[in-house]
Design an enzyme around this catalytic site. Structure first.
Site, short mmCIF file in Angstrom:
data_model
loop_
_atom_site.label_atom_id
_atom_site.label_comp_id
_atom_site.label_asym_id
_atom_site.label_seq_id
_atom_site.Cartn_x
_atom_site.Cartn_y
_atom_site.Cartn_z
N ARG A 1 -46.57 -22.42 10.28
CA ARG A 1 -45.39 -23.24 9.99
C ARG A 1 -44.88 -23.91 11.25
O ARG A 1 -44.88 -23.30 12.32
CB ARG A 1 -44.28 -22.34 9.41
CG ARG A 1 -44.39 -22.16 7.93
CD ARG A 1 -43.47 -21.10 7.39
NE ARG A 1 -42.08 -21.21 7.85
CZ ARG A 1 -41.08 -20.46 7.35
NH1 ARG A 1 -41.33 -19.59 6.39
NH2 ARG A 1 -39.85 -20.60 7.81
N LYS B 1 -38.74 -10.67 4.38
CA LYS B 1 -38.09 -11.00 3.10
C LYS B 1 -39.12 -11.50 2.10
O LYS B 1 -39.13 -11.08 0.95
CB LYS B 1 -36.98 -12.06 3.30
CG LYS B 1 -35.84 -11.61 4.20
CD LYS B 1 -34.66 -12.56 4.17
CE LYS B 1 -34.95 -13.92 4.77
NZ LYS B 1 -35.25 -13.91 6.21
N ARG C 1 -47.70 -15.64 12.61
CA ARG C 1 -47.74 -15.72 11.15
C ARG C 1 -48.63 -16.88 10.68
O ARG C 1 -48.62 -17.97 11.24
CB ARG C 1 -46.31 -15.92 10.61
CG ARG C 1 -46.26 -16.14 9.12
CD ARG C 1 -44.91 -15.84 8.55
NE ARG C 1 -43.89 -16.81 8.92
CZ ARG C 1 -42.63 -16.73 8.51
NH1 ARG C 1 -42.24 -15.73 7.74
NH2 ARG C 1 -41.76 -17.64 8.87
N ARG D 1 -34.00 -19.97 15.87
CA ARG D 1 -33.70 -19.47 14.52
C ARG D 1 -33.02 -18.11 14.61
O ARG D 1 -32.11 -17.81 13.83
CB ARG D 1 -34.98 -19.37 13.70
CG ARG D 1 -35.48 -20.74 13.24
CD ARG D 1 -36.92 -20.69 12.80
NE ARG D 1 -37.13 -19.95 11.58
CZ ARG D 1 -38.32 -19.44 11.22
NH1 ARG D 1 -39.37 -19.59 12.01
NH2 ARG D 1 -38.44 -18.80 10.09
N ARG E 1 -27.02 -17.97 3.50
CA ARG E 1 -27.25 -17.80 4.94
C ARG E 1 -25.97 -18.05 5.73
O ARG E 1 -25.99 -17.94 6.95
CB ARG E 1 -28.31 -18.79 5.40
CG ARG E 1 -29.70 -18.17 5.59
CD ARG E 1 -30.61 -19.30 5.99
NE ARG E 1 -31.78 -18.92 6.70
CZ ARG E 1 -33.00 -18.85 6.15
NH1 ARG E 1 -33.16 -19.07 4.86
NH2 ARG E 1 -34.05 -18.56 6.89
P1 AMP Z 1 -37.10 -19.66 5.51
O1 AMP Z 1 -38.37 -20.00 4.84
O2 AMP Z 1 -36.18 -18.87 4.61
O3 AMP Z 1 -37.30 -19.00 6.85
O4 AMP Z 1 -36.34 -21.04 5.79
C1 AMP Z 1 -36.91 -22.02 6.64
C2 AMP Z 1 -35.83 -22.98 7.09
O5 AMP Z 1 -35.27 -23.64 5.93
C3 AMP Z 1 -34.63 -22.35 7.79
O6 AMP Z 1 -34.87 -22.12 9.17
C4 AMP Z 1 -33.55 -23.41 7.55
O7 AMP Z 1 -33.74 -24.52 8.38
C5 AMP Z 1 -33.87 -23.86 6.12
N1 AMP Z 1 -33.14 -23.03 5.14
C6 AMP Z 1 -33.69 -22.20 4.20
N2 AMP Z 1 -32.73 -21.62 3.46
C7 AMP Z 1 -31.54 -22.09 3.94
C8 AMP Z 1 -30.19 -21.84 3.61
N3 AMP Z 1 -29.84 -20.99 2.64
N4 AMP Z 1 -29.24 -22.52 4.30
C9 AMP Z 1 -29.57 -23.39 5.27
N5 AMP Z 1 -30.81 -23.64 5.66
C10 AMP Z 1 -31.82 -23.00 5.00
#
Ligand code: AMP
Length: 213
Positions: free
Chosen positions: A160, A13, A127, A171, A88
């Site tokens: 990360r 993404k 990553r 996840r 999400r």
């Molecule tokens: P990402 O960078 O999009 O993979 O997000 C990293 C983490 O942030 C996720 O695993 C969630 O813990 C949190 N997170 C990001 N976006 C959301 C969302 N829309 N709803 C809930 N948690 C989120």
């Protein structure tokens, strides 16, 4: 152009977002990036979000929704935006619909990036992310020219906390139980398109643009 990028963690993404925001000249709104920025600045929101992120869990809807609502009201979102990692959950999608109704705008498309679990785990656990500009690399398949140094800005690369193998597996579980229902949600609205994101990233971008036009 108003776009939502859907897909499991590691589907690409973030990578596709870079190409799409450049092509359509729209802001990139990544809720994950917003949480990480808040964490870096040690805000209350960042520290609260970390409790969930470190476990591979979703941050509760009430903490996420208002951030996106406020962001959509900013001037640079007038001509469109790209949402990456939001919504999400079905609750978040409904909240987004409500807000967009209020603003009298609609989504042009929801792009679902599809990819096999084995590839995701391999991608995420290798990553590397730039601390300064957020560019992503892969320690096996897409190495930076200099070890641990960003090709784009010279920033330092890091792994990360939530890219550790156990957190990654969690996840993916959370994605399947809480985010996958969004596919049906947007399919019913007739705005979902699925793209195979196991291909070369430039081909994936071309495919997405073809769908959006
Ligand atoms: P990402 O960078 O999009 O993979 O997000 C990293 C983490 O942030 C996720 O695993 C969630 O813990 C949190 N997170 C990001 N976006 C959301 C969302 N829309 N709803 C809930 N948690 C989120």
């Amino acid at each position: 152009m108003r776009i939502v990028l859907l897909g499991p963690p590691g589907a690409g993404k973030g990578t596709q977002a870079v190409g799409l925001v450049e092509k359509y000249n729209i802001p990139h709104i990544s809720t994950g990036d917003i949480f990480r920025k808040n964490l870096k600045e040690k805000t209350e929101l960042g520290l609260k979000a970390k409790e969930y992120m470190d476990k591979g869990l979703l941050v509760p809807d009430d903490l996420v929704v208002h951030i996106v609502k406020d962001r959509l009201l900013e001037e640079d979102c007038k001509n469109g935006f790209l949402l990456d990692g939001f919504p999400r959950t079905v609750g978040q999608a409904k909240a987004l619909d409500l807000e967009m109704n209020k603003l009298n705008i609609v989504l042009n498309g929801v792009i679902n990036l599809e990819i096999e679990d084995e590839i995701l785990i391999e991608r995420l656990t290798n990553r590397l992310v730039c601390r300064k500009c957020g560019a992503t690399y892969n320690a096996k398949f897409n190495k930076p020219k200099l070890e641990n140094v960003c090709d784009v800005c010279g920033g330092k690369l890091y792994t990360r906390d939530d890219d550790k193998v156990d957190t990654v597996k969690n996840r993916l579980k959370v994605y399947k139980s809480q985010t996958l229902p969004l596919i049906e949600y947007y399919e019913e609205k007739g705005i979902l398109a699925t793209v195979n994101s196991g291909l070369d990233s430039k081909k994936v971008l071309a495919e997405i643009c073809k769908i959006l036009e």
